[in-house]
Design a protein around this motif. Structure first.
Motif, PDB file in Angstrom:
ATOM      1  N   VAL A  27       0.864  -1.180   0.000  1.00  0.00           N
ATOM      2  CA  VAL A  27       0.000   0.000   0.000  1.00  0.00           C
ATOM      3  C   VAL A  27       0.899   1.227   0.000  1.00  0.00           C
ATOM      4  CG1 VAL A  27      -1.889   1.204   1.127  1.00  0.00           C
ATOM      5  CG2 VAL A  27      -1.683  -1.274   1.368  1.00  0.00           C
ATOM      6  N   VAL A  28       0.663   2.136  -0.965  1.00  0.00           N
ATOM      7  CA  VAL A  28       1.506   3.321  -1.097  1.00  0.00           C
ATOM      8  C   VAL A  28       0.628   4.544  -1.345  1.00  0.00           C
ATOM      9  CG1 VAL A  28       3.441   1.991  -2.036  1.00  0.00           C
ATOM     10  CG2 VAL A  28       1.804   3.058  -3.605  1.00  0.00           C
ATOM     11  N   ASP A  29       1.214   5.704  -1.166  1.00  0.00           N
ATOM     12  CA  ASP A  29       0.603   6.942  -1.623  1.00  0.00           C
ATOM     13  C   ASP A  29       0.641   6.929  -3.149  1.00  0.00           C
ATOM     14  OD1 ASP A  29       0.793   9.766  -2.701  1.00  0.00           O
ATOM     15  OD2 ASP A  29       0.370  10.244  -0.618  1.00  0.00           O
ATOM     16  N   ARG A  30      -0.515   7.114  -3.785  1.00  0.00           N
ATOM     17  CA  ARG A  30      -0.594   6.960  -5.243  1.00  0.00           C
ATOM     18  C   ARG A  30       0.296   7.949  -5.978  1.00  0.00           C
ATOM     19  NH1 ARG A  30      -3.527   9.074  -9.405  1.00  0.00           N
ATOM     20  NH2 ARG A  30      -4.699  10.471  -8.030  1.00  0.00           N
ATOM     21  N   VAL A  31       0.543   9.114  -5.373  1.00  0.00           N
ATOM     22  CA  VAL A  31       1.274  10.164  -6.069  1.00  0.00           C
ATOM     23  C   VAL A  31       2.777  10.005  -5.926  1.00  0.00           C
ATOM     24  CG1 VAL A  31       1.635  12.647  -6.243  1.00  0.00           C
ATOM     25  CG2 VAL A  31      -0.657  11.754  -5.849  1.00  0.00           C
ATOM     26  N   ASN A  32       3.270   9.919  -4.677  1.00  0.00           N
ATOM     27  CA  ASN A  32       4.733   9.893  -4.487  1.00  0.00           C
ATOM     28  C   ASN A  32       5.295   8.505  -4.240  1.00  0.00           C
ATOM     29  OD1 ASN A  32       4.163   9.355  -1.749  1.00  0.00           O
ATOM     30  ND2 ASN A  32       4.323  11.516  -1.180  1.00  0.00           N
ATOM     31  N   ASN A  33       4.427   7.472  -4.245  1.00  0.00           N
ATOM     32  CA  ASN A  33       4.851   6.075  -4.142  1.00  0.00           C
ATOM     33  C   ASN A  33       5.481   5.747  -2.794  1.00  0.00           C
ATOM     34  OD1 ASN A  33       4.753   3.613  -5.649  1.00  0.00           O
ATOM     35  ND2 ASN A  33       6.987   3.646  -5.818  1.00  0.00           N
ATOM     36  N   GLU A  34       5.254   6.589  -1.793  1.00  0.00           N
ATOM     37  CA  GLU A  34       5.791   6.312  -0.466  1.00  0.00           C
ATOM     38  C   GLU A  34       4.907   5.297   0.249  1.00  0.00           C
ATOM     39  OE1 GLU A  34       8.567   7.232   0.823  1.00  0.00           O
ATOM     40  OE2 GLU A  34       9.164   8.548  -0.833  1.00  0.00           O
ATOM     41  N   PRO A  35       5.512   4.340   1.003  1.00  0.00           N
ATOM     42  CA  PRO A  35       4.714   3.321   1.691  1.00  0.00           C
ATOM     43  C   PRO A  35       3.818   3.923   2.765  1.00  0.00           C
ATOM     44  CG  PRO A  35       7.011   3.227   2.395  1.00  0.00           C
ATOM     45  CD  PRO A  35       6.963   4.161   1.228  1.00  0.00           C
ATOM     46  N   LEU A  36       2.626   3.362   2.915  1.00  0.00           N
ATOM     47  CA  LEU A  36       1.693   3.759   3.966  1.00  0.00           C
ATOM     48  C   LEU A  36       1.739   2.691   5.051  1.00  0.00           C
ATOM     49  CD1 LEU A  36      -1.332   5.062   1.854  1.00  0.00           C
ATOM     50  CD2 LEU A  36       0.635   6.325   2.737  1.00  0.00           C
ATOM     51  N   ILE A  37       2.260   3.081   6.197  1.00  0.00           N
ATOM     52  CA  ILE A  37       2.492   2.148   7.298  1.00  0.00           C
ATOM     53  C   ILE A  37       1.254   2.084   8.181  1.00  0.00           C
ATOM     54  CG2 ILE A  37       3.980   1.620   9.269  1.00  0.00           C
ATOM     55  CD1 ILE A  37       6.130   3.373   7.905  1.00  0.00           C
ATOM     56  N   GLY A  38       0.761   0.864   8.433  1.00  0.00           N
ATOM     57  CA  GLY A  38      -0.396   0.691   9.302  1.00  0.00           C
ATOM     58  C   GLY A  38      -1.730   0.812   8.604  1.00  0.00           C
ATOM     59  N   ALA A  39      -1.759   0.712   7.266  1.00  0.00           N
ATOM     60  CA  ALA A  39      -3.029   0.728   6.545  1.00  0.00           C
ATOM     61  C   ALA A  39      -3.815  -0.541   6.871  1.00  0.00           C
ATOM     62  CB  ALA A  39      -2.785   0.834   5.046  1.00  0.00           C
ATOM     63  N   LEU A  40      -5.117  -0.399   7.081  1.00  0.00           N
ATOM     64  CA  LEU A  40      -5.977  -1.537   7.392  1.00  0.00           C
ATOM     65  C   LEU A  40      -6.462  -2.168   6.091  1.00  0.00           C
ATOM     66  CD1 LEU A  40      -7.426  -3.107   9.699  1.00  0.00           C
ATOM     67  CD2 LEU A  40      -9.360  -1.545   9.366  1.00  0.00           C
ATOM     68  N   VAL A  41      -6.107  -3.438   5.877  1.00  0.00           N
ATOM     69  CA  VAL A  41      -6.437  -4.153   4.640  1.00  0.00           C
ATOM     70  C   VAL A  41      -7.349  -5.320   4.995  1.00  0.00           C
ATOM     71  CG1 VAL A  41      -5.530  -5.309   2.587  1.00  0.00           C
ATOM     72  CG2 VAL A  41      -4.169  -3.534   3.731  1.00  0.00           C
ATOM     73  N   SER A  42      -8.506  -5.397   4.344  1.00  0.00           N
ATOM     74  CA  SER A  42      -9.474  -6.439   4.668  1.00  0.00           C
ATOM     75  C   SER A  42     -10.027  -7.070   3.403  1.00  0.00           C
ATOM     76  CB  SER A  42     -10.618  -5.858   5.496  1.00  0.00           C
ATOM     77  OG  SER A  42     -11.613  -6.830   5.742  1.00  0.00           O
ATOM     78  N   SER A  43     -10.171  -8.402   3.440  1.00  0.00           N
ATOM     79  CA  SER A  43     -10.773  -9.124   2.322  1.00  0.00           C
ATOM     80  C   SER A  43     -12.156  -9.651   2.671  1.00  0.00           C
ATOM     81  CB  SER A  43      -9.885 -10.304   1.916  1.00  0.00           C
ATOM     82  OG  SER A  43      -9.831 -11.265   2.972  1.00  0.00           O
ATOM     83  N   GLY A  44     -12.627  -9.382   3.890  1.00  0.00           N
ATOM     84  CA  GLY A  44     -13.879  -9.958   4.351  1.00  0.00           C
ATOM     85  C   GLY A  44     -13.644 -11.218   5.152  1.00  0.00           C
TER      86      GLY A  44
END
Length: 750
Positions: A27-44
């Motif tokens: 998961v990254v910031d779409r613009v600067n490609n920097e990683p987003l730390i602690g993003a909540l990712v769920s598939s159900g």
């Protein structure tokens, strides 16, 4: 029996593999490609959070639908069909304080940055006409962009750059990793069409040690990037008053590993004033490839062709009675500027280990220009090569960053007689007057250290070392001695230190930083062309504190600063097209910046926002003497004491959207004596639109009006103007009267 056992074992293995399959991604910031730390990712069926590199692991099978949430970014859903996909999130326009920015050596959220920084993203750009970014940038507190014409602009940050006559100086600018600032310190951001911009970051003051020269701050433009995991194409066409027309085309592709965007824009205008026709065509390409989970490479290519006529500034009488007129000599000579310009940049990022990573960028630029002016004709060519690099090492609570920027300009220019007359209907090139070659070398080395003193308190310290030199070779000079020679400045060391304390959704910061801006080679020359060895760079210390955060639906950012500047550089006019640079004294800049946004949710897809930005700027000369005149304690020329922007907007992913916004600009001193001031003015703007989705199509229809009340105002001032040959001084660039635009944008997602 043996066959039955083998079949059972094989089935068991396949079953275990299917239920135990792991899906990986980033998961990254779409613009600067920097990683987003602690993003909540769920598939159900499974939920996880991204690690320090933005990576996540989910149990399940491909393809899988996932939802990703991260503070400060829009919650988005994606379908993953392959492993190791890179998924980019888009910032929320109402919570920009949590967005990951690039103000320091390490990207971090605005909340935790010890730097005064503001963001203008696509949503904020959409408040205005798509012709320029002027209105959007002017809503950044502490920033004022004077716009005389589409190609004549002067950007000031906290008063720095106000003494530049026709362009932006003492402020660094970048497009991705490519410097838009040339070897003389001049920056041009108006060249880049909105079609190629996803985000603008404004770093105010000399707060970032990694960018070197730039006393006022840094403007970073980030190139347009495709939306994650989709292929799309869009066309747009906007028409407006005074024969204005802008057509754009854009094609995007993102498959989780590769991103590609190619675009074109064609912008033309007849102009409000005489001799102000404008034509610009621009084509660009950006690409980004994730080689593996530790390395990536990106590229940017852009070409611009421009021809813009120049009406120049006019006298007070013409401003009041005939604002559409051009300056007489510019109209008679049909003066204009034209150029072909190209940018090329390659950036490689590598993570060597969990604690060591590096980024290397190489870039090249060229500019081939021709400018007929009443007093002569200028022909110039500039070629630039350079590199930026940074390497970082992380420990448990300490991060160390080291890097630099190396930059070499070769600037060739010739001047010719302009033999225009009333009968020639424009400029006529005559004999050569001068032929010069200039080499500019710039080395910027920096070191930055970050230390977590506690879980909530961070210390940042850094130092920058700059080495700047010029070489001038005069191939031909019609009059005067040979001006050839070398000039270099003593190394300049600029330290900074900052503290940031974060508590829940609030943060307080304080910083002390040093900055500088070297004079251009032209400012180092005496009137006879000889080099002045006594000219010195402008230097200054900045002291700043601020608070930012969110309180319910309210987000805010308030800062107070004081900057003391020494060796103030002044362009002293000696003839119609002759200036010399002098160090005239000191400046004291005391001010406050205020930014606030109150968002009222109106459902899942829309919100109503109330926004305000304001600047209080008490800028005064200290000990200031120029050409024998003493101006101690006078107000800084070319800067208002008050700036305000306020408005209301309806933001919606589909359906109706619109805004009404107001800009107030206080009176501006037009000369160092403070004997002349421009009138304060108030501008109203509005844009309304409707966006709907038809299958794979998204259609956006919009209309807008600028200067709704038809206010008469000066959109740019030529400070300290002097009349020659009995003519009145020409201070004023008239702003546009009430004007309209409408447009249609059609996008298709494959």
């Amino acid at each position: 029996m043996i066959k039955s056992v083998l079949v059972y074992v094989l089935c068991a293995f396949l079953w275990y593999d299917s239920v135990g399959q792991t899906i990986a991604g980033r998961v990254v910031d779409r613009v600067n490609n920097e990683p987003l730390i602690g993003a909540l990712v769920s598939s159900g069926k499974d939920t996880t959070v991204s690690d320090q590199n933005g990576r996540f692991l989910l149990a399940g099978q491909l393809p899988v639908n996932i939802q990703i949430q991260y503070l400060g970014y829009q919650t988005e859903s994606f379908t993953l069909s392959s492993n190791e996909a890179v998924v980019g999130l888009t910032p929320s326009a109402t919570e920009l304080g949590a967005v990951i920015v690039s103000a320091g050596a390490r990207s971090r959220s605005v909340f935790t940055s010890p730097t005064s920084i503001n963001i203008v993203d696509k949503t904020l750009l959409k408040r205005d006409a798509p012709f320029t970014t002027t209105a959007a940038i002017n809503r950044v507190p502490g920033v004022y962009l004077h716009s005389g014409t589409l190609n004549t602009n002067r950007l000031t940050i906290r008063g720095i750059g106000s003494r530049s006559l026709y362009g932006t100086n003492k402020i660094k600018a970048y497009f991705d990793e490519i410097p838009l600032t040339d070897g003389s310190g001049n920056s041009t951001i108006e060249d880049i069409d909105q079609n190629f911009i996803d985000r603008i970051e404004v770093i105010k003051g000399p707060n970032s040690s990694i960018y070197g020269a730039g006393l006022g701050g840094v403007i970073r433009l980030f190139s347009h990037q495709p939306a994650s995991l989709q292929t799309s194409a869009n066309l747009s066409h906007t028409i407006g008053s005074f024969g204005t027309s802008r057509f754009t085309a854009l094609v995007d592709h993102s498959d989780g590993k590769n991103q590609l965007s190619a675009g074109f824009s064609d912008f033309r205008s007849d102009g409000y004033r005489e001799n102000s026709e404008y034509s610009k065509q621009q084509a660009g390409l950006t690409a980004r490839t994730t080689i593996n989970d530790r390395s990536s490479i990106s590229s940017l290519v852009q070409f611009t062709r421009l021809k813009a006529y120049i009406p120049s500034s006019i006298s007070e009488d013409d401003f009041n009675n005939n604002p559409q007129s051009a300056a007489y000599t510019w109209g008679q000579s049909k003066g204009y500027e034209s150029y072909d310009k190209g940018l090329l940049g390659l950036t490689y990022s590598q993570q060597f280990s969990p604690s060591v990573d590096a980024k290397l960028a190489v870039f090249g630029k060229f500019r081939d220009a021709y400018e007929p002016r009443p007093f002569n004709i200028l022909q110039e060519k500039t070629n630039t090569v350079g590199t930026r690099f940074i390497i970082s090492k992380n420990w448990l609570s300490t991060r160390l960053h080291a890097g630099g920027e190396l930059f070499h300009d070769r600037y060739d220019w010739q001047t010719f007689e302009n033999n225009y007359t009333a009968e020639t209907n424009g400029s006529v090139q005559g004999n050569i007057i001068s032929d010069n070659r200039e080499k500019r070398n710039y080395q910027n080395i920096f070191l930055e250290l970050e230390q977590d003193l506690t879980a909530d308190l961070q210390l940042t310290g850094g130092v920058n070392a700059n080495f700047t030199s010029y070489e001038l070779i005069s191939e031909y000079q019609l009059d005067g001695p040979d001006a050839s020679g070398d000039y270099s400045f003593d190394p300049i060391f600029s330290p900074k230190i900052g503290l940031s304390y974060q508590l829940d959704r609030q943060a307080v910061f304080v910083n002390i930083s040093h900055g500088f801006s070297p004079p251009s080679l032209e400012e180092t020359l005496y009137p006879d062309g000889q080099i002045n060895p006594n000219i010195q760079p402008e230097t200054g210390w900045n002291f700043e504190t601020g608070i930012r955060g969110n309180a319910g639906q309210l987000s805010y950012d308030v800062s107070v600063y004081y900057m003391h500047i020494q060796n103030l550089l002044v362009a002293q006019r000696t003839a119609e097209d002759a200036y010399i640079g002098v160090n005239a004294g000191t400046n004291n800049h005391l001010g406050a910046d205020i930014l606030a946004n109150y968002s009222i949710p109106l459902g899942k897809a829309s919100s109503l926002n109330l926004f305000y930005s304001g600047s209080l700027m008490y800028f005064r000369f200290g000990e200031f003497t120029n050409d024998g005149q003493v101006y101690d304690d006078n107000q800084l020329t070319g800067v208002p004491q008050h700036l305000s922007n306020a408005g209301i907007e309806l933001v919606s992913k589909h359906g109706f959207y619109g805004n009404l916004n107001l800009q107030y600009v206080g009176e501006i001193p037009m000369n160092d004596e403070n004997s002349l001031y421009s009138d304060p003015y108030l501008l109203l703007r509005s844009r309304l639109g409707y966006q709907w989705i038809l299958g794979g199509f998204t259609v956006d229809l919009y209309v807008g009006v600028d200067n709704l009340t038809n206010t008469k105002y000066a959109s740019m001032l030529l400070i300290n103007a002097t009349g020659f040959g009995g003519a009145a001084p020409r201070y004023y660039y008239p702003g546009l009267p009430r004007n309209y635009y409408s447009g249609l944008k059609v996008s298709y997602t494959f």
